[in-house]
Design a protein around this motif. Structure first.
Motif, PDB file in Angstrom:
ATOM      1  N   GLN A   1     -39.541 -33.476 112.934  1.00 13.37           N
ATOM      2  CA  GLN A   1     -40.569 -34.387 112.431  1.00 13.37           C
ATOM      3  C   GLN A   1     -40.302 -35.823 112.887  1.00 13.37           C
ATOM      4  O   GLN A   1     -41.232 -36.567 113.198  1.00 13.37           O
ATOM      5  CB  GLN A   1     -40.622 -34.323 110.904  1.00 13.37           C
ATOM      6  N   ILE A   2     -39.034 -36.214 112.918  1.00 17.02           N
ATOM      7  CA  ILE A   2     -38.689 -37.561 113.387  1.00 17.02           C
ATOM      8  C   ILE A   2     -39.065 -37.724 114.861  1.00 17.02           C
ATOM      9  O   ILE A   2     -39.663 -38.735 115.258  1.00 17.02           O
ATOM     10  CB  ILE A   2     -37.184 -37.844 113.187  1.00 17.02           C
ATOM     11  N   VAL A   3     -38.732 -36.736 115.665  1.00 14.35           N
ATOM     12  CA  VAL A   3     -39.061 -36.788 117.090  1.00 14.35           C
ATOM     13  C   VAL A   3     -40.569 -36.891 117.287  1.00 14.35           C
ATOM     14  O   VAL A   3     -41.059 -37.692 118.100  1.00 14.35           O
ATOM     15  CB  VAL A   3     -38.502 -35.559 117.830  1.00 14.35           C
ATOM     16  N   GLU A   4     -41.314 -36.115 116.534  1.00 14.06           N
ATOM     17  CA  GLU A   4     -42.773 -36.136 116.634  1.00 14.06           C
ATOM     18  C   GLU A   4     -43.327 -37.488 116.215  1.00 14.06           C
ATOM     19  O   GLU A   4     -44.261 -38.023 116.840  1.00 14.06           O
ATOM     20  CB  GLU A   4     -43.365 -35.026 115.765  1.00 14.06           C
ATOM     21  N   ALA A   5     -42.757 -38.078 115.156  1.00  8.69           N
ATOM     22  CA  ALA A   5     -43.214 -39.392 114.691  1.00  8.69           C
ATOM     23  C   ALA A   5     -42.969 -40.466 115.748  1.00  8.69           C
ATOM     24  O   ALA A   5     -43.807 -41.357 115.949  1.00  8.69           O
ATOM     25  CB  ALA A   5     -42.505 -39.760 113.394  1.00  8.69           C
ATOM     26  N   ILE A   6     -41.837 -40.399 116.430  1.00  9.33           N
ATOM     27  CA  ILE A   6     -41.537 -41.365 117.496  1.00  9.33           C
ATOM     28  C   ILE A   6     -42.544 -41.231 118.627  1.00  9.33           C
ATOM     29  O   ILE A   6     -43.075 -42.233 119.141  1.00  9.33           O
ATOM     30  CB  ILE A   6     -40.093 -41.158 118.007  1.00  9.33           C
ATOM     31  N   LYS A   7     -42.839 -39.999 119.022  1.00  7.68           N
ATOM     32  CA  LYS A   7     -43.802 -39.773 120.112  1.00  7.68           C
ATOM     33  C   LYS A   7     -45.187 -40.295 119.737  1.00  7.68           C
ATOM     34  O   LYS A   7     -45.866 -40.941 120.539  1.00  7.68           O
ATOM     35  CB  LYS A   7     -43.874 -38.275 120.439  1.00  7.68           C
ATOM     36  N   LYS A   8     -45.619 -40.038 118.498  1.00  9.93           N
ATOM     37  CA  LYS A   8     -46.938 -40.500 118.042  1.00  9.93           C
ATOM     38  C   LYS A   8     -47.015 -42.020 118.027  1.00  9.93           C
ATOM     39  O   LYS A   8     -48.035 -42.606 118.415  1.00  9.93           O
ATOM     40  CB  LYS A   8     -47.234 -39.949 116.646  1.00  9.93           C
ATOM     41  N   LYS A   9     -45.949 -42.666 117.587  1.00 12.84           N
ATOM     42  CA  LYS A   9     -45.934 -44.128 117.542  1.00 12.84           C
ATOM     43  C   LYS A   9     -46.000 -44.714 118.952  1.00 12.84           C
ATOM     44  O   LYS A   9     -46.707 -45.694 119.201  1.00 12.84           O
ATOM     45  CB  LYS A   9     -44.675 -44.608 116.822  1.00 12.84           C
ATOM     46  N   GLN A  10     -45.279 -44.116 119.887  1.00 14.04           N
ATOM     47  CA  GLN A  10     -45.313 -44.597 121.266  1.00 14.04           C
ATOM     48  C   GLN A  10     -46.690 -44.403 121.887  1.00 14.04           C
ATOM     49  O   GLN A  10     -47.203 -45.278 122.594  1.00 14.04           O
ATOM     50  CB  GLN A  10     -44.241 -43.884 122.094  1.00 14.04           C
ATOM     51  N   GLU A  11     -47.328 -43.264 121.602  1.00 11.19           N
ATOM     52  CA  GLU A  11     -48.676 -42.998 122.119  1.00 11.19           C
ATOM     53  C   GLU A  11     -49.692 -43.963 121.524  1.00 11.19           C
ATOM     54  O   GLU A  11     -50.573 -44.475 122.239  1.00 11.19           O
ATOM     55  CB  GLU A  11     -49.078 -41.547 121.806  1.00 11.19           C
ATOM     56  N   ALA A  12     -49.574 -44.229 120.213  1.00 12.50           N
ATOM     57  CA  ALA A  12     -50.500 -45.150 119.546  1.00 12.50           C
ATOM     58  C   ALA A  12     -50.366 -46.558 120.109  1.00 12.50           C
ATOM     59  O   ALA A  12     -51.365 -47.265 120.304  1.00 12.50           O
ATOM     60  CB  ALA A  12     -50.236 -45.155 118.041  1.00 12.50           C
TER      61      ALA A  12
END
Length: 429
Positions: free
Chosen positions: A42-53
């Motif tokens: 979940q942490i990895v996914e949150a980092i990816k989403k923040k970078q994409e946003a």
């Protein structure tokens, strides 16, 4: 290439992971491990989403997009209470540094595994036994010779307090004082999470810490007080006066050892009246107990039958309280943490106050976590950076003030925890 393994997947670990991802020029290989691998994912996914946003916002504004160097993040499952599991993971991944952001109960098992596998070590809180609400550095300092002989570095207490509080003190001693005589570490959380009762980090650790007796240092002796017995209003920058309570905190133990001119050292933390009222009820009801007790629970498939199970009341309470990781979204206000120091410079008395104020909302916008997690997770990342750059690297077991504070202080300003200095002001203490 730097390969780092972080143990833990709570709020502090989430912040540290975000900051590690933002510094991929230093951290090139990264693994997150926890008892529940899904939380790491979940942490990895949150980092990816923040970078994409962030990239989409820049594109919408017509701005030049940041070149984000991809960080290779892996995840794994491990029980940090099990030395053999830890050794198997360390031997497989072969990290240069292990960042321990798990529970303080697990410090020694992780240090043992690091010694067995040739890994360097960093944590944010000192060891305490699970069956006793007591913490001190002696257990970890006892590893000093073994880490020296192995040629490995262990960095203890690299959060904010302990952590930045020790670095602030070292910086003051290096640049502003010939002799530090009085040290007061002051920690104010003036935020509002809009919950009736919640703790800002692991409820079990938080309540154990607050309900034990206070302790402070004066004239070469440790003086014990009743829990939260001594308190007074202190004025915090941009916040105003807040009732502040004297507590025992581990960094005092290492600071008075490393700066023997200190005559008095104390730690103060703010609590709202509502929080203290709930805490008093929890204690009176026996829910802060850490001893095991027997409970008769009905069977799910046959409620008329009961089975005896053993529970620890405080661990049960932790399960029903709000998760500190979920507080960030509605958290407003800010924290203010610093050191108020009095001593001598060129034969004259001087006072010095160095502090940081951190916005809960800004922390949430950046990492999805509230300010208390942010103020601990960012320094953990910076400490790891100091080690990987070879700035904080020497065999043995060390507290943060044993190292040069200047490069760390520089990174605090860069990484989101800027500090402010006040010279010769009223310390109120």
């Amino acid at each position: 290439m730097a390969r780092v393994l972080m143990i833990g997947a709570g709020g502090v670990a989430t912040v540290a992971a975000f900051k590690i991802a933002q510094n991929a020029d230093v951290f090139t290989e990264f693994m997150i491990a926890s008892r529940r691998k899904a939380k790491c994912d979940q942490i990895v996914e949150a980092i990816k989403k923040k970078q994409e946003a962030r990239s989409k916002k820049q594109e919408a504004r017509g701005e030049k997009q940041e070149t984000i160097k991809p960080l290779n993040i892996q995840t794994a499952q491990v029980d940090a209470d099990d030395v053999e599991q830890l050794k198997a993971l360390f031997n497989d991944y072969q990290p240069e540094l292990v960042i321990n952001l798990a529970l303080p109960y697990q410090d020694l098992t992780i240090m043992e595994a690091c010694l067995a596998c040739g890994c360097n070590y960093l944590d944010t809180a000192n060891y305490e036994p699970k069956d006793e609400a007591h913490f001190e550095y002696s257990w970890q300092w006892a590893y000093k010779e073994r880490f020296e002989q192995a040629g490995l570095t262990a960095i203890l207490g690299c959060g904010f307090d302990p952590g930045v509080s020790g670095i602030y003190t070292a910086y003051a001693a290096k640049h502003h004082f010939d002799e530090i005589q009085y040290l007061d570490i002051v920690d104010c959380n003036a935020g509002n999470h809009h919950k009736a009762f919640a703790t800002n980090f692991n409820p079990e650790i938080n309540i154990r810490e607050i309900t034990q007796k206070g302790l402070y240092y004066k004239d070469g002796e440790w003086i014990e007080t009743e829990p939260l017995e001594i308190h007074k209003a202190l004025t915090y920058p941009n916040i105003g006066p807040r009732e502040s309570y004297l507590m025992h905190h581990e960094e005092l133990e290492s600071l008075v050892k490393n700066y023997p001119t200190i005559k008095q050292a104390r730690f103060w933390m703010t609590f709202g009246q509502q929080y203290l009222t709930y805490l008093d009820c929890i204690q009176n009801l026996g829910m802060s107990r850490i001893d095991e007790m027997e409970y008769e629970a009905p069977l799910a498939n046959d409620p008329d039958k009961k089975v005896k199970v053993k529970i620890v009341p405080l661990q049960f309470l932790k399960a029903v309280l709000p998760n500190p990781q979920d507080l960030g979204e509605n958290y407003d206000g800010e924290t203010s943490i610093g050191c108020r120091i009095r001593g001598l410079k060129d034969g004259k008395e001087r006072t010095y106050y160095v502090y940081n104020n951190c916005s809960h909302q800004a922390a949430y916008e950046e990492t999805g976590m509230q300010g208390v997690s942010y103020t601990t997770g960012v320094p953990a990342m910076i400490g790891a950076m100091m080690f990987l750059k070879g700035i904080w690297k020497k065999p043995g077991v060390w507290n943060v003030e044993d190292f040069d504070p200047d490069p760390f202080m520089e990174q605090l300003n860069i990484q989101g925890l800027p500090w402010v200095e006040v010279f010769d002001g009223d310390l109120e203490l």
